[in-house]
Enzyme design. Structure first.
Site, mmCIF file in Angstrom:
data_model
loop_
_atom_site.group_PDB
_atom_site.id
_atom_site.type_symbol
_atom_site.label_atom_id
_atom_site.label_comp_id
_atom_site.label_asym_id
_atom_site.label_seq_id
_atom_site.Cartn_x
_atom_site.Cartn_y
_atom_site.Cartn_z
ATOM 1 N N ASP A 5 1.187 -1.050 0.187
ATOM 2 C CA ASP A 5 0.099 -0.376 0.257
ATOM 3 C C ASP A 5 0.784 1.225 -0.039
ATOM 4 O O ASP A 5 0.205 2.130 1.020
ATOM 5 C CB ASP A 5 -0.846 0.133 1.121
ATOM 6 C CG ASP A 5 -1.531 -1.475 0.832
ATOM 7 O OD1 ASP A 5 -1.476 -1.893 0.729
ATOM 8 O OD2 ASP A 5 -2.974 -1.259 1.705
ATOM 9 N N LYS A 50 -7.090 -4.836 -3.038
ATOM 10 C CA LYS A 50 -7.839 -5.296 -2.558
ATOM 11 C C LYS A 50 -8.410 -4.098 -1.537
ATOM 12 O O LYS A 50 -8.473 -3.232 -2.146
ATOM 13 C CB LYS A 50 -6.483 -6.067 -0.664
ATOM 14 C CG LYS A 50 -6.149 -4.516 -0.244
ATOM 15 C CD LYS A 50 -5.025 -5.976 0.586
ATOM 16 C CE LYS A 50 -4.240 -4.311 1.157
ATOM 17 N NZ LYS A 50 -5.269 -3.302 2.080
ATOM 18 N N CYS A 91 -2.032 -3.181 7.877
ATOM 19 C CA CYS A 91 -1.540 -3.496 6.913
ATOM 20 C C CYS A 91 0.112 -4.694 6.908
ATOM 21 O O CYS A 91 -0.305 -5.512 6.006
ATOM 22 C CB CYS A 91 -1.918 -3.511 5.201
ATOM 23 S SG CYS A 91 -3.867 -2.045 5.242
#
Ligand SMILES: [Zn+2]
Length: 208
Positions: A8, A108, A153
């Protein structure tokens, strides 16, 4: 096969983004050095990619504020500011990241009803993204993980890598990652280390 998994590294998690991680942009030059190091056979980046009105957004729950702990589909869920909405600048990978050298970009967080911190599966541990099968097909036996944010994450991706890919060596690259809170980062690193994940720096990779 050795893989680098970048979590990310998006505008939304960097200063100026909707869910900015302190110094989130500082991971970009480190990630680029890792990409250019020639030490990895495979480079994968995950991208948080939410539909508008996603269930993890406080704005989708009347009366809730960002960072309230609430419920989504019957489970505890942190309420986030709207972030990384599909097709927006906020969701784009950081413009200075060496994207052309990334072999796979995996999106995602597309299901409205469940959040997905891990690049491997959603938070219900129900729907898998296919990343573990991809790594198995590519005979990956070492995965180094870094990015944003360490306490969410990145940590969940590292723990899933360990659990879903038995026998694979998993390491967390500390200086190529940043977290939301210092306490969260400390707890995440302690948890990863306790589970058997190596805690390393980019210099260990590049000079190793
Ligand atoms: Zn998200």
């Amino acid at each position: 096969m050795k893989a680098l998994l970048l979590i990310d590294i998006q505008n939304g998690f960097c200063p100026g983004g909707n869910l900015a991680v302190p110094d989130g942009d500082k991971v970009v030059p480190v990630a680029n050095r890792l990409i250019e190091s020639g030490k990895y056979d495979l480079i994968v980046a995950s991208q948080d990619w939410h539909p508008e009105g996603h269930g993890s957004f406080a704005s989708s729950h009347p009366g809730k504020q960002p960072f309230d702990l609430h419920v989504l589909s019957g489970k505890p869920q942190m309420m986030w500011p709207d972030h990384c909405v599909q097709g927006t600048k906020d969701a784009e990978l950081h413009p200075e990241l060496r994207v052309p050298e990334i072999d796979l970009i995996l999106q995602k967080g597309e299901n409205h009803h469940v959040d997905s911190y891990s690049a491997f599966r959603d938070n219900d541990q129900d729907a898998i993204t296919g990343l573990s099968n991809f790594f198995q097909d590519q005979a990956v036996d070492e995965i180094d993980i870094c990015g944003l944010a360490t306490d969410y994450c990145v940590k969940f991706s590292a723990l899933d890598a360990l659990e879903m890919l038995p026998g694979v060596k998993v390491r967390f690259i500390e200086d190529a990652s940043r977290g939301i809170t210092p306490e969260g980062v400390t707890a995440a690193i302690d948890e990863m280390r306790a589970k058997g994940i190596g805690i390393i720096t980019s210099a260990d990779v590049i000079d190793g």
